[in-house]
Write an enzyme that holds these catalytic residues in place. Structure first.
Site, PDB file in Angstrom:
ATOM      1  N   MET A 175      18.782  16.091  10.917  1.00 11.07           N
ATOM      2  CA  MET A 175      17.823  16.842  10.115  1.00 11.07           C
ATOM      3  C   MET A 175      17.658  16.196   8.745  1.00 11.07           C
ATOM      4  O   MET A 175      16.888  15.266   8.578  1.00 11.07           O
ATOM      5  CB  MET A 175      18.248  18.305  10.056  1.00 11.07           C
ATOM      6  CG  MET A 175      18.366  18.894  11.472  1.00 11.07           C
ATOM      7  SD  MET A 175      18.785  20.641  11.536  1.00 11.07           S
ATOM      8  CE  MET A 175      17.199  21.344  11.166  1.00 11.07           C
ATOM      9  N   CYS A 176      18.379  16.661   7.729  1.00 13.30           N
ATOM     10  CA  CYS A 176      18.148  16.161   6.379  1.00 13.30           C
ATOM     11  C   CYS A 176      18.558  14.709   6.196  1.00 13.30           C
ATOM     12  O   CYS A 176      17.898  13.964   5.470  1.00 13.30           O
ATOM     13  CB  CYS A 176      18.851  17.063   5.373  1.00 13.30           C
ATOM     14  SG  CYS A 176      18.208  18.761   5.392  1.00 13.30           S
ATOM     15  N   VAL A 177      19.644  14.283   6.840  1.00 14.14           N
ATOM     16  CA  VAL A 177      20.046  12.878   6.742  1.00 14.14           C
ATOM     17  C   VAL A 177      18.976  11.982   7.359  1.00 14.14           C
ATOM     18  O   VAL A 177      18.521  11.008   6.748  1.00 14.14           O
ATOM     19  CB  VAL A 177      21.410  12.645   7.415  1.00 14.14           C
ATOM     20  CG1 VAL A 177      21.721  11.154   7.525  1.00 14.14           C
ATOM     21  CG2 VAL A 177      22.520  13.356   6.640  1.00 14.14           C
TER      22      VAL A 177
END
Length: 276
Positions: A175-177
């Site tokens: 997701m954010c990575v």
């Protein structure tokens, strides 16, 4: 940030949906339907890396910045922690120490979750879990999307320091990575992703779709989905750092390093919460 066990393809508390990564993957590498999937286990601290991430034959070229993605208390401690939280914290501490010593730019991304979420602003789970060292070369960038570049001053901060090569670590892998790494690649940055310095949750079983997907498999798939441009290395310890060409001097006064209002940046810690 949306946890994968909250809503496989269903509306989440934040109002967003899980979606397929947009990374470019060669057609020849696309998987065909399988009746069984090979087991993937978590990577022990000092064991061999997967064959796909074999150690490079020559030393890695240094990077000029470190992006620490969402290493917030809710995701790395207590009941909501990712399974490999201890490993990610250990590797991130090592990356931070070497980046600071080299004078590299350090950026802590901090997610502002929706009201009631474990990472809602100014709740215990929202706090950055590792200490920030105030100074002109270390910043906190708050965000409301998976992508750390979306509606933040991250891109301008990197450009101002002359950063062209960076490393990414943190949570959640897919997701954010992944979203932050993908945008960095699209902006022309060289991106290094240490395999042992990011993690996520197990994906729960879904009727008629799959059994539980182990967190280690999800993290590996997230790396693969970024395509050929990203540099995946087995060990965070192998990532060297160097100061970016336009980085401010360490002795620069704090007032001179302070960003303009509204950038979402802070050299000493998170700025006040944005108006809702």
């Amino acid at each position: 940030m949306i946890r994968p066990d909250r809503c496989p393809w269903q509306p989440c508390p934040s109002g967003r949906y899980l979606s397929r990564p947009s990374g470019r993957v060669p057609r020849s590498t696309m998987m065909t339907p399988m009746t069984a999937m090979p087991a993937v286990t978590a990577m022990p601290p000092e064991t061999a890396a997967p064959p796909e991430t074999a150690a490079p034959a020559r030393p890695l070229r240094p990077v000029q910045a470190l992006l620490v993605v969402d290493v917030q208390t809710a995701f790395v401690s207590g009941a909501e922690a990712v399974p490999e939280a201890a490993r990610v914290l250990d590797r991130t501490r090592g990356l931070l120490a070497r980046a600071r010593t080299a004078g590299a730019l350090v950026v802590h991304l901090q997610n502002d979750g929706a009201p009631g979420a474990v990472d809602a602003p100014h709740t215990p789970g929202w706090e950055l879990h590792l200490p920030v060292e105030p100074g002109p070369r270390e910043h906190v960038v708050r965000k409301t999307e998976d992508d750390g570049f979306a509606d933040t001053g991250l891109g301008a901060l990197l450009d101002a320091a002359g950063v062209t090569e960076l490393a990414v670590c943190g949570v959640l892998s897919e997701m954010c990575v992944a979203a932050t790494a993908r945008t960095a690649l699209e902006l022309g940055h060289r991106v290094v992703l240490p395999h042992d310095a990011h993690a996520t949750y197990d994906i729960p079983a879904a009727p008629d779709i799959s059994d539980t997907v182990p967190a280690a498999m999800s993290s590996r798939a997230a790396e693969w989905a970024l395509g050929d441009e990203v540099e995946i290395v087995p060990r965070a310890a192998a990532v060297p750092f160097v100061a970016p060409p336009l980085a401010p001097a360490p002795e620069a006064p704090a007032a001179a390093a302070a960003p303009a209002a509204g950038t979402g940046l802070s050299p000493a810690g998170p700025p006040p919460a944005p108006a809702r």
